[in-house]
Scaffold this motif. Structure first.
Motif, PDB file in Angstrom:
ATOM      1  N   GLU A 152      11.912  37.414 145.749  1.00 42.83           N
ATOM      2  CA  GLU A 152      13.264  37.024 145.318  1.00 42.83           C
ATOM      3  C   GLU A 152      13.379  35.505 145.201  1.00 42.83           C
ATOM      4  O   GLU A 152      13.974  34.997 144.255  1.00 42.83           O
ATOM      5  N   GLU A 153      12.824  34.797 146.156  1.00 41.71           N
ATOM      6  CA  GLU A 153      12.868  33.331 146.119  1.00 41.71           C
ATOM      7  C   GLU A 153      12.085  32.786 144.924  1.00 41.71           C
ATOM      8  O   GLU A 153      12.522  31.850 144.257  1.00 41.71           O
TER       9      GLU A 153
ATOM     10  N   ASN B 150      12.129  28.034 138.420  1.00 46.16           N
ATOM     11  CA  ASN B 150      11.737  27.934 137.014  1.00 46.16           C
ATOM     12  C   ASN B 150      10.442  27.125 136.922  1.00 46.16           C
ATOM     13  O   ASN B 150       9.901  26.685 137.938  1.00 46.16           O
ATOM     14  N   ALA B 151       9.947  26.916 135.725  1.00 48.69           N
ATOM     15  CA  ALA B 151       8.643  26.283 135.519  1.00 48.69           C
ATOM     16  C   ALA B 151       8.577  24.846 136.041  1.00 48.69           C
ATOM     17  O   ALA B 151       7.499  24.349 136.352  1.00 48.69           O
TER      18      ALA B 151
ATOM     19  N   VAL C  45      -1.441  23.543 149.292  1.00 47.93           N
ATOM     20  CA  VAL C  45      -2.111  23.333 148.019  1.00 47.93           C
ATOM     21  C   VAL C  45      -1.154  23.746 146.898  1.00 47.93           C
ATOM     22  O   VAL C  45      -0.520  24.799 146.977  1.00 47.93           O
ATOM     23  N   LYS C  46      -1.057  22.899 145.872  1.00 40.07           N
ATOM     24  CA  LYS C  46      -0.186  23.191 144.744  1.00 40.07           C
ATOM     25  C   LYS C  46      -0.678  24.457 144.045  1.00 40.07           C
ATOM     26  O   LYS C  46      -1.870  24.656 143.856  1.00 40.07           O
ATOM     27  N   GLN C  47       0.307  25.316 143.657  1.00 38.84           N
ATOM     28  CA  GLN C  47      -0.056  26.573 143.017  1.00 38.84           C
ATOM     29  C   GLN C  47       0.860  26.810 141.824  1.00 38.84           C
ATOM     30  O   GLN C  47       2.042  26.459 141.850  1.00 38.84           O
ATOM     31  N   ASP C  48       0.324  27.418 140.789  1.00 36.47           N
ATOM     32  CA  ASP C  48       1.088  27.752 139.596  1.00 36.47           C
ATOM     33  C   ASP C  48       2.123  28.821 139.956  1.00 36.47           C
ATOM     34  O   ASP C  48       1.820  29.756 140.712  1.00 36.47           O
ATOM     35  N   LEU C  49       3.336  28.709 139.416  1.00 37.99           N
ATOM     36  CA  LEU C  49       4.415  29.657 139.728  1.00 37.99           C
ATOM     37  C   LEU C  49       4.034  31.077 139.320  1.00 37.99           C
ATOM     38  O   LEU C  49       4.238  32.021 140.094  1.00 37.99           O
ATOM     39  N   ASP C  50       3.476  31.228 138.126  1.00 38.88           N
ATOM     40  CA  ASP C  50       3.086  32.576 137.668  1.00 38.88           C
ATOM     41  C   ASP C  50       2.003  33.174 138.558  1.00 38.88           C
ATOM     42  O   ASP C  50       2.004  34.376 138.855  1.00 38.88           O
ATOM     43  N   GLU C  51       1.095  32.327 138.993  1.00 39.74           N
ATOM     44  CA  GLU C  51       0.028  32.782 139.892  1.00 39.74           C
ATOM     45  C   GLU C  51       0.615  33.233 141.232  1.00 39.74           C
ATOM     46  O   GLU C  51       0.213  34.261 141.788  1.00 39.74           O
TER      47      GLU C  51
END
Length: 126
Positions: A45-46, A51-52, A65-71
């Motif tokens: 939910e969070e 958004n991107a 570690v930075k991670q892609d939102l879609d991932e």
């Protein structure tokens, strides 16, 4: 004769107790899985609120570690899928154990009745 029935009764009781312990363990594991589903649903939910442009970090050991939102969304979705499959597996396992438990309970009841009858016969002879 009463001693043989008593031995059968004791063996059956031990089997029944083992099944009850297994049921308890499986229920405990299922409860943990339910808690994990709740946690992961909150995370999902969070993530859906983002958004991107938002930055998502993943904790790996002591490091973020930075991670892609879609991932991140895909990871949470896969985790939920896995946990729900495990819950279903535990449900099936619990049903099977409950059937076995009921069968052992019936056998125990009949053995107890046989034992009581044998005890009555022995007391009548004395």
């Amino acid at each position: 004769m009463a001693e043989a029935i008593q031995k059968k009764l004791q063996a059956e009781l031990e089997k029944y107790q083992v099944i009850q312990k297994d049921v308890s363990k499986s229920m405990s594991a299922r409860q943990k899985l339910e808690a994990q589903v709740t946690e992961n649903n909150i995370v999902k939910e969070e993530l859906d609120l983002l958004n991107a442009q938002n930055t998502v970090y993943k904790l790996i050991g002591p490091v973020l570690v930075k991670q892609d939102l879609d991932e991140a969304k895909a990871t949470v979705a896969k985790r939920l899928e896995y946990i729900n499959a495990e819950i279903q597996r535990h449900e099936t396992l619990l049903k099977e154990m409950e059937k076995k438990s009921e069968q052992h309970r019936e056998v125990l009841t009949s053995l107890q009745q046989e034992y009581q009858k044998a005890q009555g016969r022995t007391a009548g002879k004395v």
